[in-house]
Design a protein around this motif. Structure first.
Motif, PDB file in Angstrom:
ATOM      1  N   GLY A  93      -1.692   5.588 -55.136  1.00 13.97           N
ATOM      2  CA  GLY A  93      -2.779   4.586 -56.107  1.00 13.97           C
ATOM      3  C   GLY A  93      -3.003   5.182 -57.792  1.00 13.97           C
ATOM      4  N   SER A  94      -2.590   5.528 -58.191  1.00 12.25           N
ATOM      5  CA  SER A  94      -2.129   6.761 -59.803  1.00 12.25           C
ATOM      6  C   SER A  94      -0.955   5.658 -59.777  1.00 12.25           C
ATOM      7  CB  SER A  94      -2.068   8.122 -58.968  1.00 12.25           C
ATOM      8  OG  SER A  94      -0.562   8.439 -59.233  1.00 12.25           O
ATOM      9  N   PRO A  95      -1.417   6.046 -60.988  1.00 16.05           N
ATOM     10  CA  PRO A  95      -0.397   5.695 -62.118  1.00 16.05           C
ATOM     11  C   PRO A  95       1.111   5.607 -62.098  1.00 16.05           C
ATOM     12  CG  PRO A  95      -2.012   6.190 -63.860  1.00 16.05           C
ATOM     13  CD  PRO A  95      -2.777   7.115 -62.442  1.00 16.05           C
ATOM     14  N   GLU A 113       1.760   6.807 -59.184  1.00 19.72           N
ATOM     15  CA  GLU A 113       2.367   6.563 -57.412  1.00 19.72           C
ATOM     16  C   GLU A 113       3.790   6.177 -57.218  1.00 19.72           C
ATOM     17  OE1 GLU A 113      -0.144   3.818 -54.462  1.00 19.72           O
ATOM     18  OE2 GLU A 113       1.095   2.562 -55.832  1.00 19.72           O
ATOM     19  N   LEU A 171       0.429   3.196 -69.415  1.00 25.03           N
ATOM     20  CA  LEU A 171       0.009   4.444 -68.077  1.00 25.03           C
ATOM     21  C   LEU A 171       1.091   4.484 -67.162  1.00 25.03           C
ATOM     22  CD1 LEU A 171      -2.679   5.711 -68.235  1.00 25.03           C
ATOM     23  CD2 LEU A 171      -3.477   3.362 -67.136  1.00 25.03           C
ATOM     24  N   VAL A 172       1.747   2.791 -66.601  1.00 24.07           N
ATOM     25  CA  VAL A 172       2.421   3.824 -65.287  1.00 24.07           C
ATOM     26  C   VAL A 172       4.334   3.317 -66.041  1.00 24.07           C
ATOM     27  CG1 VAL A 172       1.164   2.137 -64.223  1.00 24.07           C
ATOM     28  CG2 VAL A 172       2.932   1.241 -65.580  1.00 24.07           C
ATOM     29  N   VAL A 208       5.306  -0.553 -60.476  1.00 25.09           N
ATOM     30  CA  VAL A 208       3.756  -0.158 -59.744  1.00 25.09           C
ATOM     31  C   VAL A 208       3.323  -1.633 -58.882  1.00 25.09           C
ATOM     32  CG1 VAL A 208       1.669   0.382 -59.656  1.00 25.09           C
ATOM     33  CG2 VAL A 208       3.096   1.594 -61.129  1.00 25.09           C
ATOM     34  N   THR A 226      -2.672  -1.701 -57.153  1.00 25.62           N
ATOM     35  CA  THR A 226      -2.481  -0.194 -58.096  1.00 25.62           C
ATOM     36  C   THR A 226      -2.567  -0.609 -60.043  1.00 25.62           C
ATOM     37  OG1 THR A 226      -1.452   1.388 -56.436  1.00 25.62           O
ATOM     38  CG2 THR A 226      -1.750   2.038 -58.466  1.00 25.62           C
ATOM     39  N   LEU A 247      -5.789  -0.684 -61.692  1.00 27.36           N
ATOM     40  CA  LEU A 247      -6.224   0.228 -62.172  1.00 27.36           C
ATOM     41  C   LEU A 247      -6.870  -0.022 -63.737  1.00 27.36           C
ATOM     42  CD1 LEU A 247      -2.881   2.342 -62.880  1.00 27.36           C
ATOM     43  CD2 LEU A 247      -5.258   3.148 -62.794  1.00 27.36           C
TER      44      LEU A 247
END
Lengths: 546, 376, 317
Positions: A335-337, A339, C40-41, C46, C50, C54
């Motif tokens: 669930g984190s950036p 991931e 960010l990703v 992603v 998620t 975010l």
């Protein structure tokens, strides 16, 4: 400013775009080109004629009267890119087949152009560079797989080719090395025929240091680990300073933005923490996975790996390293950036005891050994007791000391580091503190180095590296890196949908001039998306398209 | 005075006794009491018109309360007199000569052609620049000044002398266009605000105040960051930040003119507002705005160069002076001083010349300032 | 009108401007292309869930006007939120840079007064003479020199060639001798144009005072020229110059953006440029708003100071 896209883990699993500045993309001198600088005028002329003929064919097929108008783009922050884009523009206009304009955008706008070019059917040629890690998958997957069409990857021109997808998918789901080499060979040939993008040059990392302070330096080939040579037991490297220097002052090209591994999205933050965090494995300076927090490992079956963990390892906050730390550190990615760093392959961990565990994969995964070395962090980070974004805590040979926002980032030797010393590397680093001074302007980095305010610089522009190379005061250490510059075609648009046109342009690209004039002879001309750094996989060594 | 809330009233402060008189005689319609709120605005104008020396906020401001409209610059004899004063001002003429020379050099640097529908119309066939400024490798890269290349060459072997000459086209036209367009916004808005007063004035001036809260460059950076670089985007950024001064200045002037009996009379006679504004108010109020605009050409060129330096100006390859300087950031350290020095000198020379002209215009438009002062 | 009432009235007019400034700041930042979540990703594939979570974490999923109101509410309590890019609180990030910009700005401001006021006086006294000409030309040169260019040249000559000063800030506290020495060049660079402006203002205001009746009277009474100058003319013209100098904050901030780039000075200007390229919206918003508020407050203070000095300003009714 530096590269601030994507991850650059020491065992970089993922690609990231070279957004800004000169970070990393610095080539090496004296490397001869493959397309025959000795070939002479006639050969060049012939290439040019055949190239123009190809383009004309494409134009006729599409019913286009030359010159065809289009625009080549570069982003304002990257000086070298701006320059090579202009060289390409000039070369294409010389043929009278194209009327190419040049535009330069600020990175934010540029990013949007890239992400939406296919969607909006933009008539544009876009210049970019990309850095990856130790596995070929990193380079090809995001750029060419149809599942990674922007904005879900770097397939900006929405290239979709079934055969390409197949090859990429089968190579990644294969852990037999020979099999993979073969598949990637086939993939590179396929891409050379299709030319969805043109690779122009493969890059290089360079560090310039003051001879009076530093004896010798070994360059780590990938960005994000620039300071590892100070003390890298896994690679048999450590820094011997000339005088009894215990403080090392270097530079960083951008501010350290976030040092929590699950949120880290720039190379500077990676660089700032690569001596703080350690993973199970580390990839050494030649690309071989080496034990780090694991002492040994083996593949039990296609999707299971067993690791023996090192004993007597202490975190900077006093915790003792156990298998639980591994499980918790992997779990934090959910669930984190960041991931996908872990959850692309990670299924779970079976803790057998404190020093032994099994990692289960969701499927067979070729790049596993270069991907598994994500930072192992203390349990206190999971409990929220410490915030890694403010204060990174790991098991590495250096611990976080001080951070002055926009000014410097300082590391201090961690005296309880587990390494006991061997023939090549002593038990303790000689350097006590490492200060990375944040200097965002390339010219200022050079000035600071020359004014003796830095012992070494990892972020000089290619011009500056070449300039200082002859000076006996400075040592220059270079290594071919996993990055390349490339030109993206709007292959969704006439006449660029015609492979002949793309191949014609590809042949016209002034690769040699770009390497020599823009990058001061550093780096090498390149044609395929798997850089020579991965020598086993790369078929670099000639223009396979001809 | 009774029809307005104190906070919304904008007028002028009368400092000299003369104005007290005006206040006493025009109590109702005329906004004779200059509101305190304007004090800051006017001083801000003062600051903007950096070189307009004689218009200080305290006491120094020459009021035009009861002046004779015939003496305004809109009047022919007034213009002639102004020109006479300007002509006798040697430094101003010198500045004008430099501006003219730079403009001519820029104009005749390369032929000017317009192509439309297959026809090419050559407007200007001369070519003072020895090379095409965008032609790569006409000489070795980063070569210092020589006979063949008086200003040396840049990284791509382009001739810097040609680039500096042609670069004048960008810098000068950006300066002129940005100021002209800003005037086109500032003058009407300022005139409307000053003439009508009330909520119209309040709205316009609050907008001006709000935009003024952002330093010029900060706002311009934000705008360029949104629009992206490029010639017209740069001009937009410079216009958005540039019109404020003119609007505010003109409004202040208009306020004093609206008070005059002449305008009163015109209104009473039912002359349309548009006619009054266009015929009587603006021509008489525009003097200081012209001075300001002249000086601003210089500061606009400087601002464009600063944006170019930050990488937010024109495209990198463009031969605009500021953009050329941006490349010079690293060149200086690499020993290629000429890449930095010549475009820098060109900017310097042009801005200096514009300021000389601006000074001259200031003096020429306001004869009162000449008293007690020698030729400047 | 009493000074209290005047203060209240003047402060009230700042309110709509302040609101306008927040709206403009917010609007500009959100008009800029780019999505912080993309940054960010790292533009990766992603999981949409998620991504959505975010987005929600930073309120980016709400309509723009709601985001604006939430932001204003937080800002009103000096809560600038957390940057999605760095994961750190914006307040301390900005606060860490603030002293640098203030130090640079204040020293440049003082230097510009220290140069401009005497130069202006000399020029005014020597009306039309050689000293006047010199100061006039000096002022013109100061105005016409691009500050970044001047900074580069100074840095090159004194830092790189002569080695008298460091080319990057020393690793020392802001209030230290080393730092003060380093600040010499940036201060000069930033102060040049300001000093030119002050010189010209001082000259003209002094000139005007000197032409006034009371000065002539004082001279006629046989007072020494020195006394006339210092006691009468200077005092009156100084108030004008100092209040105008108060408004130079906008010029100072403009200059700081550029000068900080040249001298690697870790101030607000540098933070602004960095954050724009990182799509770090909350930081950009905080910096821009802070600059705007500083300008508004400075204007307000100058106005009040001005009213205290010169009561005619508020005689209004």
């Amino acid at each position: 400013m530096g590269v601030w896209k994507g991850s650059g883990e020491r065992v970089g699993r993922r690609t990231f775009l070279g957004a800004v500045g000169v970070s990393g993309a610095i080539g090496f001198a004296g490397c001869l080109s493959e397309n025959g600088s000795e070939g002479g005028e006639t050969a060049d002329q012939a290439v040019e004629n055949s190239a123009e003929a190809l383009i004309r064919n494409g134009f006729e097929a599409a019913g286009i009267d030359p010159p065809f108008e289009t625009t080549i783009y570069a982003n304002a922050e990257n000086d070298e890119r701006i320059r090579w884009a202009q060289l390409v523009q000039y070369e294409l206009n010389e043929t009278d087949l194209f009327d190419v304009g040049f535009e330069q955008l600020e990175w934010g706008t540029y990013e949007q152009l890239l992400l939406n070019m296919a969607e909006n059917e933009e008539n544009c040629l876009v210049t970019l560079d990309l850095s990856g890690g130790w596995d070929p998958h990193i380079y090809v997957n995001s750029l060419f797989h149809s599942a990674h069409r922007a904005p879900n990857g770097f397939n900006f021109n929405h290239y979709a080719d079934e055969r390409t997808d197949e090859l990429i998918d089968s190579a990644v789901a294969e852990s037999d090395r020979e099999q993979r080499v073969e598949t990637y060979g086939a993939l590179q040939e396929r891409l050379a025929q299709q030319v969805p993008i043109s690779i122009v040059r493969s890059g290089e990392e360079a560090t310039v240091y003051r001879q009076e302070r530093i004896d010798d330096w070994r360059q780590y080939p990938l960005p994000g680990s620039e300071y590892d040579p100070v003390y890298a037991p896994y690679g048999g490297e450590f820094l011997e300073t000339e005088d009894e220097t215990t403080e090392l002052v270097g530079d960083a090209v951008a501010t350290v933005s976030n040092t929590d591994p699950v949120r880290m999205n720039d190379t500077t933050s990676n660089m700032a923490t690569s001596l703080i965090y350690e993973g199970l494995l580390a990839v050494d300076f030649d690309g071989t996975p080496r034990p780090l927090l694991a002492t040994d490992w083996e593949q039990l079956d296609a999707t299971t790996y067993r690791f023996d963990l090192r004993e007597g390892v202490e975190f900077h906050n006093g915790e003792t390293f156990t298998a639980d730390h591994v499980r918790a550190s992997f779990g934090r990615y959910e669930g984190s950036p960041r991931e996908p760093d872990v959850y692309d392959w990670y299924d779970g961990v079976d803790v057998i005891d404190d020093t032994e565990l099994e990692v289960h994969l969701t499927g067979e995964y070729g790049p596993f050994e270069t991907s598994v070395g994500v930072p192992i962090v203390p349990l206190a980070a999971g409990d929220g007791e410490i915030d890694l974004a403010d204060e990174p805590v790991g098991t590495g040979p250096y611990r976080f000391d001080e951070h002055a926002e926009g000014e410097y980032w300082r590391l201090r030797r961690f005296d309880d580091h587990w390494f006991d010393g061997d023939d090549a590397v002593p038990a303790q680093p000689t350097v006590e503190t490492i200060t990375m001074r944040i200097i965002s302007r390339p010219a200022a980095r050079r000035a600071a180095l020359e004014a003796d305010e830095l012992d070494l610089s990892v972020g000089l522009s290619a011009d500056d590296v070449a300039d200082l190379d002859g000076d006996p005061e400075y040592g220059v250490e270079r290594a071919a890196t996993g990055s390349f510059d490339f030109l993206i075609y709007p292959q969704y648009l006439e006449p660029f949908d015609d492979v002949d046109v793309r191949r014609g342009i590809d042949r016209l690209l002034p690769r040699q001039t770009i390497v020599e004039e823009v990058y001061a002879g550093q780096g090498t001309v390149a044609y395929t998306p798997i850089p020579p750094l991965l020598s086993e996989f790369s078929i670099e060594g000639g223009d396979p398209g001809v | 005075m009774t029809d307005r809330e104190p906070t919304t009233r904008r007028g002028r402060i009368r400092i000299e006794g003369f104005d007290e008189h005006a206040t006493a005689t025009n109590t109702d319609h005329v906004q004779s009491n200059r509101s305190d709120l304007d004090a800051v605005s006017d001083r801000r104008d003062e600051l903007d018109r950096r070189t307009t020396v004689d218009r200080l906020p305290t006491g120094g401001r020459s009021t035009r309360g009861g002046r004779n409209l015939d003496s305004g610059v809109g009047n022919k004899t007034g213009l002639e007199a102004s020109w006479g004063r300007f002509r006798s001002n040697r430094t101003a003429l010198f500045g004008l000569a430099i501006v003219a020379a730079l403009s001519v050099l820029a104009l005749f640097a390369r032929p000017l052609e317009f192509s439309a529908m297959g026809y090419t119309l050559t407007v200007q066939p001369f070519s003072l620049a020895p090379y095409d400024p965008s032609e790569l490798y006409v000489g070795p890269s980063n070569a210092g000044p020589s006979l063949a290349h008086p200003f040396g060459t840049d990284w791509a072997g382009r001739d810097l002398f040609s680039r500096v000459l042609v670069g004048g086209r960008y810098s000068l036209s950006i300066g002129a266009l940005a100021v002209t367009l800003a005037l086109c916004i500032g003058i009407p808005l300022g005139a409307i605000a000053g003439y009508f007063g009330g909520w119209i004035d309040e709205t316009i001036m609050r907008l001006v105040d709000t935009l003024y809260a952002f330093p010029f460059l900060v706002l311009a950076i934000a705008i360029v960051a949104i629009l992206g670089p490029g010639y017209w985007n740069l001009i937009v950024a410079l216009v958005v930040t540039g019109w404020l001064t003119y609007a505010r200045l003109l409004r202040g002037e208009v306020l004093s003119i609206v008070e005059t009996d002449y305008v009163e009379a015109s209104k009473a006679l039912g002359t349309p507002h548009r006619t009054i504004i266009g015929r009587h108010v603006v021509p008489n109020a525009i003097g200081p705005v012209i001075v300001q605009a002249t000086l601003n050409v210089g500061s606009v060129v400087l601002a464009a160069a600063a944006l170019g330096f930050l990488g937010l100006g024109l495209e990198a390859g463009t031969a605009e002076w500021g953009t050329m300087l941006a490349r010079g950031r690293s060149s200086l350290l690499q020993g290629h001083w000429h890449v930095t020095v010549f475009p820098g000198m060109a900017i310097f020379l042009f801005v200096l010349a514009i300021n000389l002209v601006g000074d001259g215009v200031t003096d020429a438009l306001d004869p009162r300032r000449e008293t007690g002062r020698r030729d400047r | 009108m009493s000074i209290v009432r005047y203060t209240l009235r003047r402060a009230l007019t700042s309110v709509p401007v302040l609101i306008g400034a927040t709206a403009l700041t917010f609007g500009l930042v959100h008009l800029a292309p780019g999505d912080p979540i993309d940054v960010l990703v790292g533009f990766d594939h992603v999981d949409p869930a998620t991504r959505a979570s975010l987005r929600a974490e930073y309120n980016l999923d709400r309509p723009l006007w709601q985001q604006y109101l939430l932001w204003v509410r937080d800002v009103a309590t000096l809560e600038f939120g957390e940057s999605p890019i760095t994961g750190r609180d914006v307040g301390p990030t900005v606060a860490g840079r603030l002293p640098h910009t203030i130090a640079l700005g204040v020293s440049a401001w003082l230097l510009s007064l220290a140069i401009g006021i005497p130069a202006g006086i000399v020029a005014a006294v020597d009306d039309g003479g050689p000293a006047d000409e010199v100061s006039r030309i000096g002022a013109l040169v100061g105005i016409a020199t691009p500050n970044f260019w001047l900074g580069l040249v100074l840095l090159f000559v004194f830092g790189v060639q002569l080695g008298w000063v460091r080319v990057t800030p020393p690793d020392a506290p802001l209030a230290s001798l080393e730092m003060a020495w380093f600040m010499v060049l940036p201060t000069i660079t930033l102060a040049t144009a300001l000093a030119a402006v002050v010189t010209r203002l001082m000259r003209s205001s002094m000139r005007r005072e000197l032409e006034r009746e009371y000065v002539r009277g004082a001279r006629a009474r046989g007072l020494r020229e020195r006394t006339v100058l210092l006691k009468h003319a200077l005092r009156n013209s100084l108030t004008a110059v100092v209040t105008v100098a108060g408004l130079q904050i906008a010029l100072l901030l403009d200059g700081a953006v550029v000068v900080e780039q040249v001298f690697s000075w870790p101030g607000m200007g540098q933070l602004l440029v960095e954050s724009i390229s990182r799509r770090d919206f909350p930081v950009v918003q905080a910096v821009v708003l802070l600059i705007a508020v500083a300008t508004i407050v400075a204007n307000l203070l100058v106005d009040l100071a001005y009213a205290v000095i010169d009561p005619r300003i508020r005689h209004d009714r």
